[in-house]
Scaffold this active site. Structure first.
Site, short mmCIF file in Angstrom:
data_model
loop_
_atom_site.label_atom_id
_atom_site.label_comp_id
_atom_site.label_asym_id
_atom_site.label_seq_id
_atom_site.Cartn_x
_atom_site.Cartn_y
_atom_site.Cartn_z
N TYR A 139 25.08 51.00 11.01
CA TYR A 139 24.33 52.17 11.40
C TYR A 139 24.00 53.25 10.24
O TYR A 139 22.75 53.64 9.99
CB TYR A 139 25.47 53.08 12.45
N ARG A 145 35.69 68.06 9.04
CA ARG A 145 34.35 67.75 9.18
C ARG A 145 33.67 69.02 9.51
O ARG A 145 34.18 70.11 10.00
CB ARG A 145 33.82 66.98 10.31
N LYS A 162 20.18 54.25 8.47
CA LYS A 162 19.55 55.58 8.25
C LYS A 162 19.20 55.76 6.64
O LYS A 162 18.28 56.19 6.29
CB LYS A 162 20.73 56.62 8.47
N SER A 212 21.48 61.49 8.53
CA SER A 212 22.79 61.61 8.96
C SER A 212 23.72 61.94 7.49
O SER A 212 23.36 61.50 6.62
CB SER A 212 23.42 60.60 9.75
N GLY A 214 37.30 53.02 7.75
CA GLY A 214 35.65 53.62 7.29
C GLY A 214 35.65 55.17 7.21
O GLY A 214 34.64 55.58 6.88
N ASN A 252 13.32 55.23 25.81
CA ASN A 252 13.68 53.94 26.63
C ASN A 252 14.97 53.92 27.61
O ASN A 252 15.05 53.20 28.22
CB ASN A 252 13.77 52.79 25.77
P1 NAD Z 1 21.25 59.75 21.93
O1 NAD Z 1 21.79 58.48 21.94
O2 NAD Z 1 21.89 60.94 22.84
O3 NAD Z 1 19.85 59.85 21.74
C1 NAD Z 1 19.03 58.98 21.11
C2 NAD Z 1 18.07 58.48 22.34
O4 NAD Z 1 17.12 57.64 21.98
C3 NAD Z 1 18.58 58.24 23.66
O5 NAD Z 1 17.90 59.05 24.71
C4 NAD Z 1 18.09 56.63 23.90
O6 NAD Z 1 17.92 56.24 25.19
C5 NAD Z 1 16.84 56.78 22.80
N1 NAD Z 1 16.42 55.66 22.33
C6 NAD Z 1 17.11 54.63 21.57
N2 NAD Z 1 16.68 53.54 20.96
C7 NAD Z 1 15.20 53.52 21.43
C8 NAD Z 1 14.31 52.86 21.28
N3 NAD Z 1 14.17 51.77 20.64
N4 NAD Z 1 13.11 53.61 21.88
C9 NAD Z 1 12.98 54.57 22.65
N5 NAD Z 1 13.93 55.27 22.70
C10 NAD Z 1 15.27 54.91 22.12
O7 NAD Z 1 21.96 60.30 20.31
P2 NAD Z 1 21.98 61.78 19.63
O8 NAD Z 1 23.17 62.09 19.46
O9 NAD Z 1 21.07 62.53 20.35
O10 NAD Z 1 21.28 61.44 18.45
C11 NAD Z 1 19.78 61.46 18.01
C12 NAD Z 1 19.63 60.94 16.76
O11 NAD Z 1 19.96 61.87 15.63
C13 NAD Z 1 19.58 59.69 16.45
O12 NAD Z 1 18.74 58.89 15.44
C14 NAD Z 1 21.18 59.63 15.78
O13 NAD Z 1 21.32 58.40 14.74
C15 NAD Z 1 20.88 60.76 14.75
N6 NAD Z 1 22.11 61.47 14.52
C16 NAD Z 1 23.21 61.62 15.64
C17 NAD Z 1 24.37 62.37 14.95
C18 NAD Z 1 25.38 62.47 16.02
O14 NAD Z 1 26.73 62.49 15.81
N7 NAD Z 1 24.85 62.69 17.47
C19 NAD Z 1 24.61 62.52 13.62
C20 NAD Z 1 23.60 62.29 12.76
C21 NAD Z 1 22.61 61.48 12.99
C1 WQD Z 2 35.46 63.38 13.58
C2 WQD Z 2 36.99 63.23 13.08
C3 WQD Z 2 37.92 61.08 13.03
C4 WQD Z 2 37.79 60.59 17.05
C5 WQD Z 2 30.31 59.84 13.13
C6 WQD Z 2 29.47 58.99 12.25
C7 WQD Z 2 28.54 59.79 11.85
C8 WQD Z 2 27.68 60.87 12.78
C9 WQD Z 2 28.70 61.73 13.39
C10 WQD Z 2 25.70 59.87 13.56
C11 WQD Z 2 37.38 62.16 11.99
C12 WQD Z 2 38.66 61.97 13.99
C13 WQD Z 2 37.73 60.95 15.82
C14 WQD Z 2 39.14 60.26 17.87
C15 WQD Z 2 40.20 61.36 15.74
N1 WQD Z 2 26.78 60.10 13.68
N2 WQD Z 2 38.82 61.35 15.27
N3 WQD Z 2 40.18 60.97 17.05
O1 WQD Z 2 33.32 60.02 12.12
O2 WQD Z 2 32.56 62.22 11.08
O3 WQD Z 2 30.95 60.72 12.20
O4 WQD Z 2 29.70 60.75 13.98
O5 WQD Z 2 24.83 59.82 12.54
O6 WQD Z 2 27.57 58.93 11.17
O7 WQD Z 2 30.28 58.22 11.65
O8 WQD Z 2 32.62 62.13 13.62
O9 WQD Z 2 33.59 62.75 15.97
O10 WQD Z 2 33.74 60.16 15.25
O11 WQD Z 2 35.25 62.05 13.82
O12 WQD Z 2 40.89 61.83 15.30
O13 WQD Z 2 39.22 59.88 19.16
O14 WQD Z 2 37.62 63.29 14.05
O15 WQD Z 2 38.96 60.34 12.24
O16 WQD Z 2 38.30 62.96 11.13
P1 WQD Z 2 32.38 61.21 12.12
P2 WQD Z 2 33.76 61.68 14.95
#
Ligand code: NAD
Ligand code: WQD
Length: 339
Positions: A149, A231, A153, A124, A294, A32
């Site tokens: 969030y 991390r 998951k 995640s 958190g 979307n």
């Molecule tokens: P992103 O936001 O870049 O990608 C998500 C995509 O989904 C976007 O393009 C957005 O436009 C689309 N989207 C959101 N809601 C939608 C909906 N209702 N219908 C259709 N499209 C929709 O994020 P990302 O970093 O590429 O993450 C991808 C997946 O991986 C997510 O589910 C996220 O929760 C999961 N994830 C990401 C991380 C991270 O740190 N990036 C870590 C763990 C898990």
């Molecule tokens: C990494 C480290 C911060 C920003 C998050 C979500 C997790 C997953 C990945 C989706 C930590 C430190 C960060 C800054 C800092 N997402 N930090 N200054 O918190 O491990 O994970 O993203 O699923 O669910 O919780 O990742 O990149 O935010 O932080 O010092 O400006 O960097 O405290 O130690 P995190 P992050």
């Protein structure tokens, strides 16, 4: 046969679309564009010489999904679509549960109606909460995520476990990502967060190009070697390749499997800043700030199960993650908006 990739225009999705197209797989992207731009897919097409089919729409739109399943010979789904900003999820829980939980429920209902049972889900490491032991294996108990969030998951994981237990036709992979960073080695696709980044690497990158003044290091009094948070950062291309390996596995097995996708190595915030300085060739200004509520002290994966079951291991080291992140950020200082 076609692979449906929801959220395929986003950060991890676009890198995964590229890798699937490169193997000759036909891909249909449903997105979307709430957190992405179609420009990512235009660049994927330029890089691969193959254009993924694209539909702008919402994964919660059942009528649209039914139409897609009837018009395309979809055999499997990789489901990235969802919202991912931890802080925003605290302020807007309904949006997060709706996009992430309802979105997956609607998708699974449409898949079952269409007789499509292969699903790869983006979970995640956040589902582990604050684990007692490191490294984290898949058999570690899941924790109590501290925000909607993470909770969304975990809820989806539980729904998918029940689904696989109830109906043996399903083949489901729960992929628990650790911290994805970096960009495609071409520097043409990468992470393009809207507004001020929440995550460390995009923040460092934007300081490095002068979009932001300095990095705030959230806490230097954690029980870690240098006091800053540790991390498991994984190159986004390695992560993308994990999806190819998981889908390959699903084609040969039914039931549900969970895999950690990480490298097995932890780096601190200061390690990350210094590694980025080495990649970009100049100092990154930073200052120590209070801990972020958190946050946990440390988190890294045991990636052994993915290696054993899938034959997948992360190949790219920290220097490559940083070099690729810098190539993307310096070549596209305003992300995709720069054209
Ligand atoms: P992103 O936001 O870049 O990608 C998500 C995509 O989904 C976007 O393009 C957005 O436009 C689309 N989207 C959101 N809601 C939608 C909906 N209702 N219908 C259709 N499209 C929709 O994020 P990302 O970093 O590429 O993450 C991808 C997946 O991986 C997510 O589910 C996220 O929760 C999961 N994830 C990401 C991380 C991270 O740190 N990036 C870590 C763990 C898990
Ligand atoms: C990494 C480290 C911060 C920003 C998050 C979500 C997790 C997953 C990945 C989706 C930590 C430190 C960060 C800054 C800092 N997402 N930090 N200054 O918190 O491990 O994970 O993203 O699923 O669910 O919780 O990742 O990149 O935010 O932080 O010092 O400006 O960097 O405290 O130690 P995190 P992050």
């Amino acid at each position: 046969m076609t692979l449906l990739i929801t959220g395929g225009a986003g950060y991890i999705g676009s890198h995964t679309v590229l890798e699937f197209l490169s193997t000759g797989q036909d891909v249909l992207v449903l997105d979307n564009l709430s957190n992405s731009s179609q420009e990512s897919l235009a660049r994927v097409a330029a890089l691969t010489g193959r254009t993924p089919a694209f539909v702008q729409g919402d994964v919660r739109d059942r009528a649209l999904l039914d139409q897609l399943f009837s018009r395309h010979a979809i055999s499997s789904v990789v489901h990235f679509a969802g919202l991912k900003a931890v802080g925003e999820s605290v302020r807007k829980p309904l949006q997060y549960y709706d996009n992430n939980v309802t979105g997956t429920l609607v998708l699974c209902q449409a898949m079952a109606a269409a007789g499509v049972y292969h699903l790869v889900f983006s979970s995640s490491a956040t589902v582990y909460g604050d684990p007692a032991d490191m490294p984290i294996t898949e058999s570690c108990p899941t924790g109590r995520p501290t925000n909607p969030y993470g909770q969304s998951k975990l809820m989806v994981e539980q729904v998918l476990q029940d689904l696989a237990a109830a109906d043996p036709r399903w083949s489901i992979a729960l992929l628990r990502y650790f911290n994805p960073v970096g960009a495609h080695a071409s520097g043409r696709i990468g992470e393009d967060p809207h507004g001020i980044p929440n995550n460390l690497l995009p923040y460092i990158s934007q300081v490095a190009v002068g979009r932001l003044p300095q990095v705030s290091v959230f806490g230097n009094d954690y029980p870690t070697p240098d006091g800053t948070g540790v991390r498991d950062y994984i190159h986004v291309v390695d992560l993308a390749l994990g999806h190819l390996a998981a889908l390959n596995y699903l084609q040969q097995h039914t039931g549900l499997q969970t895999w950690n996708l990480g490298t097995g190595t932890g780096y601190s915030v200061l390690d990350m800043i210094h590694a980025f300085e080495a990649a970009c060739g100049h100092p990154i200004p930073y200052a120590v700030a209070p801990r972020r509520p958190g946050d946990i002290a440390a988190c890294w994966a045991d990636p052994g199960k993915a290696a054993r079951d899938l034959g997948w291991r992360a190949q790219r080291n920290l220097a490559q993650m940083m070099a690729d992140a810098w190539r993307w950020q310096s070549g596209n200082p305003d992300g995709y908006a720069g054209g």
